[in-house]
Design a protein around this motif. Sequence first.
Motif: not given
Length: 131
Positions: A11-13, A19-21, A64-66
């Motif tokens: 996973t990229n930054a 995910l943190v949000l 909307f993340t990988a």
Amino acid sequence: MNTKAEQPKGTNAADIGKLVLAGLVLAAGIFAYSWFNNDANVSGTVRLLGVFAALAIALAIAAFTAPGRRVRHFISESQFEMRKVVWPTRDETLKTTGIIIVVVIILSLLLGLIDLILKSVILDWLLKLGS
């Protein structure tokens, strides 16, 4: 040759930030639920709806993340495979359940009989404890 493009595994930054949000939004919803616990102006239903809204927003951000795209792809593939399943009819289900119940009863009686025979052989004959 495989026609599918190989997807990166890490996973990229930006995904980590999303995910943190999402975690922060969910934590804020849970915190608000407990914060307004003693407030008479805010009903329990409104607080619960706030938690559900925070959960929905967090899931939308995470989608909307990988990893979220992989989960969505897995769910869509699972739904496609579920359409292929041939479910048994009610009659087949009832017959199969009846057969299983009969087999369980027969096996439990058989195991009880074997236990009784072994008990009598070991305790009464070999150890001569029963009188």
